[in-house]
Design a protein around this motif. Sequence first.
Motif, PDB file in Angstrom:
ATOM      1  N   TYR A 182       0.735  -0.836 -25.814  1.00  0.00           N
ATOM      2  CA  TYR A 182      -0.440  -0.369 -25.058  1.00  0.00           C
ATOM      3  C   TYR A 182      -0.665  -1.168 -23.780  1.00  0.00           C
ATOM      4  CZ  TYR A 182      -3.312  -4.343 -26.543  1.00  0.00           C
ATOM      5  OH  TYR A 182      -3.813  -5.609 -26.724  1.00  0.00           O
ATOM      6  N   LYS A 183      -0.041  -2.347 -23.680  1.00  0.00           N
ATOM      7  CA  LYS A 183      -0.201  -3.187 -22.491  1.00  0.00           C
ATOM      8  C   LYS A 183       0.683  -2.733 -21.330  1.00  0.00           C
ATOM      9  CE  LYS A 183      -1.224  -7.292 -25.300  1.00  0.00           C
ATOM     10  NZ  LYS A 183      -0.753  -8.663 -25.675  1.00  0.00           N
ATOM     11  N   THR A 184       1.570  -1.781 -21.562  1.00  0.00           N
ATOM     12  CA  THR A 184       2.489  -1.326 -20.520  1.00  0.00           C
ATOM     13  C   THR A 184       1.717  -0.830 -19.300  1.00  0.00           C
ATOM     14  OG1 THR A 184       4.081  -0.648 -22.222  1.00  0.00           O
ATOM     15  CG2 THR A 184       4.401   0.242 -19.998  1.00  0.00           C
ATOM     16  N   GLY A 185       2.096  -1.343 -18.133  1.00  0.00           N
ATOM     17  CA  GLY A 185       1.469  -0.933 -16.892  1.00  0.00           C
ATOM     18  C   GLY A 185       2.434  -0.179 -16.007  1.00  0.00           C
ATOM     19  N   VAL A 186       1.934   0.787 -15.276  1.00  0.00           N
ATOM     20  CA  VAL A 186       2.761   1.612 -14.397  1.00  0.00           C
ATOM     21  C   VAL A 186       2.800   0.979 -13.008  1.00  0.00           C
ATOM     22  CG1 VAL A 186       3.028   3.893 -13.344  1.00  0.00           C
ATOM     23  CG2 VAL A 186       2.251   3.682 -15.724  1.00  0.00           C
ATOM     24  N   LEU A 187       4.015   0.789 -12.491  1.00  0.00           N
ATOM     25  CA  LEU A 187       4.203   0.247 -11.150  1.00  0.00           C
ATOM     26  C   LEU A 187       4.340   1.354 -10.112  1.00  0.00           C
ATOM     27  CD1 LEU A 187       6.802  -2.548 -12.040  1.00  0.00           C
ATOM     28  CD2 LEU A 187       4.326  -2.808 -11.762  1.00  0.00           C
ATOM     29  N   GLN A 188       5.070   2.407 -10.479  1.00  0.00           N
ATOM     30  CA  GLN A 188       5.300   3.525  -9.559  1.00  0.00           C
ATOM     31  C   GLN A 188       5.341   4.825 -10.361  1.00  0.00           C
ATOM     32  OE1 GLN A 188       9.004   2.820  -7.459  1.00  0.00           O
ATOM     33  NE2 GLN A 188       8.536   0.651  -7.163  1.00  0.00           N
ATOM     34  N   THR A 189       4.862   5.894  -9.749  1.00  0.00           N
ATOM     35  CA  THR A 189       4.961   7.236 -10.331  1.00  0.00           C
ATOM     36  C   THR A 189       5.570   8.165  -9.287  1.00  0.00           C
ATOM     37  OG1 THR A 189       3.003   6.865 -11.723  1.00  0.00           O
ATOM     38  CG2 THR A 189       3.685   9.146 -11.377  1.00  0.00           C
ATOM     39  N   TRP A 190       6.615   8.893  -9.689  1.00  0.00           N
ATOM     40  CA  TRP A 190       7.323   9.824  -8.798  1.00  0.00           C
ATOM     41  C   TRP A 190       7.273  11.219  -9.396  1.00  0.00           C
ATOM     42  CZ3 TRP A 190      11.043   8.212  -4.762  1.00  0.00           C
ATOM     43  CH2 TRP A 190      11.077   6.825  -4.551  1.00  0.00           C
ATOM     44  N   VAL A 191       7.000  12.206  -8.576  1.00  0.00           N
ATOM     45  CA  VAL A 191       6.995  13.605  -9.006  1.00  0.00           C
ATOM     46  C   VAL A 191       7.840  14.407  -8.026  1.00  0.00           C
ATOM     47  CG1 VAL A 191       5.585  15.658  -9.409  1.00  0.00           C
ATOM     48  CG2 VAL A 191       4.728  13.405 -10.095  1.00  0.00           C
ATOM     49  N   GLY A 192       8.856  15.071  -8.546  1.00  0.00           N
ATOM     50  CA  GLY A 192       9.745  15.843  -7.682  1.00  0.00           C
ATOM     51  C   GLY A 192      10.402  14.997  -6.611  1.00  0.00           C
ATOM     52  N   GLY A 193      10.774  13.762  -6.979  1.00  0.00           N
ATOM     53  CA  GLY A 193      11.459  12.885  -6.032  1.00  0.00           C
ATOM     54  C   GLY A 193      10.565  12.279  -4.971  1.00  0.00           C
ATOM     55  N   LYS A 194       9.253  12.392  -5.114  1.00  0.00           N
ATOM     56  CA  LYS A 194       8.322  11.809  -4.146  1.00  0.00           C
ATOM     57  C   LYS A 194       7.373  10.848  -4.853  1.00  0.00           C
ATOM     58  CE  LYS A 194       8.440  15.763  -0.999  1.00  0.00           C
ATOM     59  NZ  LYS A 194       7.674  16.843  -0.340  1.00  0.00           N
ATOM     60  N   ALA A 195       7.174   9.713  -4.254  1.00  0.00           N
ATOM     61  CA  ALA A 195       6.278   8.716  -4.824  1.00  0.00           C
ATOM     62  C   ALA A 195       4.829   9.159  -4.663  1.00  0.00           C
ATOM     63  CB  ALA A 195       6.502   7.373  -4.147  1.00  0.00           C
ATOM     64  N   VAL A 196       4.084   9.198  -5.782  1.00  0.00           N
ATOM     65  CA  VAL A 196       2.676   9.597  -5.722  1.00  0.00           C
ATOM     66  C   VAL A 196       1.748   8.455  -6.120  1.00  0.00           C
ATOM     67  CG1 VAL A 196       3.216  12.024  -6.141  1.00  0.00           C
ATOM     68  CG2 VAL A 196       2.706  10.522  -8.095  1.00  0.00           C
ATOM     69  N   TYR A 197       2.329   7.336  -6.564  1.00  0.00           N
ATOM     70  CA  TYR A 197       1.504   6.177  -6.916  1.00  0.00           C
ATOM     71  C   TYR A 197       2.332   4.910  -6.823  1.00  0.00           C
ATOM     72  CZ  TYR A 197      -0.883   2.614  -9.665  1.00  0.00           C
ATOM     73  OH  TYR A 197      -1.463   1.430 -10.064  1.00  0.00           O
ATOM     74  N   GLN A 198       1.702   3.855  -6.319  1.00  0.00           N
ATOM     75  CA  GLN A 198       2.298   2.514  -6.299  1.00  0.00           C
ATOM     76  C   GLN A 198       1.212   1.518  -6.629  1.00  0.00           C
ATOM     77  OE1 GLN A 198       5.190   0.816  -5.303  1.00  0.00           O
ATOM     78  NE2 GLN A 198       4.364  -1.218  -4.932  1.00  0.00           N
ATOM     79  N   ARG A 199       1.469   0.668  -7.614  1.00  0.00           N
ATOM     80  CA  ARG A 199       0.479  -0.351  -7.948  1.00  0.00           C
ATOM     81  C   ARG A 199       0.518  -1.462  -6.921  1.00  0.00           C
ATOM     82  NH1 ARG A 199       0.470  -3.016 -13.853  1.00  0.00           N
ATOM     83  NH2 ARG A 199       1.968  -4.503 -13.005  1.00  0.00           N
TER      84      ARG A 199
END
Length: 554
Positions: free
Chosen positions: A537-554
Amino acid sequence: MQPTLKQCSAFVLAALAAACAQADTAIVNANGYTLNAKGDLVQFAALAFDDGGKILAVGTNAEVAAKAPGARQVDLQGKTVLPGLIDAHGHVFGLGQMLTQLDLSATTSLQDALRAIGDYARANPGDGWLRGRGWNQENWKLGRFPTAADVDAVVSDRPVWFERVDGHAGWANSRALAAAGITDKTPDPAGGKIMRDAAGRATGVLVDAAKELVVKVLPAQTEAEGRKVLDRALAEMARVGLTGVHDAGLGVAEDRLYRAYADQGKLSARIYGMIGGTQGDFDVLAKNGPVKTYGKDMYALRAVKLYSDGALGSRGAALIAPYSDEPHSHGLLFHKTAQMDAMMKKAMARGYQVNVHAIGDAGNHQILDIYQKEVGATKSAAQRHRIEHAQVVTQADIVRFKTLGIIPSMQPTHATSDKNMAESRVGPERIKGAYAWRSFLHQGSRIACGSDFPVESPNPFFGIHAAVTRQDASGQPIAGWYPNQAMSLKEAFRCFTLDAAYAGHAENSLGSLEPGKWADFIVVDQDLFKVSPYDIYKTGVLQTWVGGKAVYQR
């Protein structure tokens, strides 16, 4: 068409600016995990995707370089990469509303909640409605539901409406009851209950269909407010690593916004929509039949959401035998079987997947009986019908999910949230068929996992943790709550990826990182398959990509 620099997220600046200007991009030096078409867990070091966002190659650095020569590289320096996670049951606009209204989910007592309400009222002056969500009288150890009199003590000069954490009950003050025209003589509507005291007076809590008495007099949401709510929800979903959500109940206004956002490139998660009900909005939205894909697979509208019963916490879930802690009550079936049959048949015949909320064993039994009658009659087995929650099910009815081909769409964190009251509601025998993931998996059912946010946190790692450990975030209970029903880590990973995609007819394009599929992936801060299960549960997201495009960066 190549994306502009502005369209590329502003992280890893030089590398990603170059990558966005290049037709092909390769993520290299990754610690990657995915499932393959056989369901095997596969590790990889690199993946390449084209300008359109489709995966070209997955494998070692050398293998990917050979298949995507000249691709601009983004070096992840050993960070862990996973397929984008899919929540098979959430309420996107509900999440956005919670993020823009008062959230009572962290309150630990009635007094704590009343302080929060008073503070919120002072911070938001005026005479308009005060709204929020998240209260849970079980967490407050109150021994009763809250009352209008309780909240009148802190806000009496304007109407107040707070939905319970599960969304199946609401708490109003006296001003709100008056605005809705609710008096002590107002009858309970079908499928709902007005909570009353020993003298028969309405107390201020409305359960299930009775909520509509207040909801219908709430100010309508403007399109600008809807956009604000959607923006907040999408940002939060990207932050926790969700690249897809099955939105459990939407109407014309939400459909309009989703299409507009898809057209404008503003959707940062793929939305699989379920139309709420088979009247009104359904008749408008279903004129041309199911929308299987829209905006490069960013949106689909090919399912219908119906309700069989209420929730366990508010004793609205329909049980075959009475509640163990309230022997005079069986809960509430929302519709007579003939009425429910007609609604389900209507949606099936129009080509829609039917997804029915059923929590109690009587609710699940009613819906399984209708599926047994109508799936064959409508020749709709390929529509992959579902039961949402499948929370308390008799042992005999668990088997029927498999024989009838019905997908159990379940939410692991419900078990760890409900453990403080579930057995007191249903007793030691019925609890054996409750939150019974292992029983479903053992017979070969494919579970689609979700969270039911904002009832629970949208963070999918909370769900994976709960599925594997049967514990809450504080590590309780130490041995796990009915640990014989736990999933393996691979099974939990699969139910938030491939099997969630399957439940949305998208397993050929989503759910795993394989050539030809969309490059939907996340970069996280720990190796999910090497950390202690108790730390998932402690896992944190650094980056999220959708369709080859970055939509989130911590």
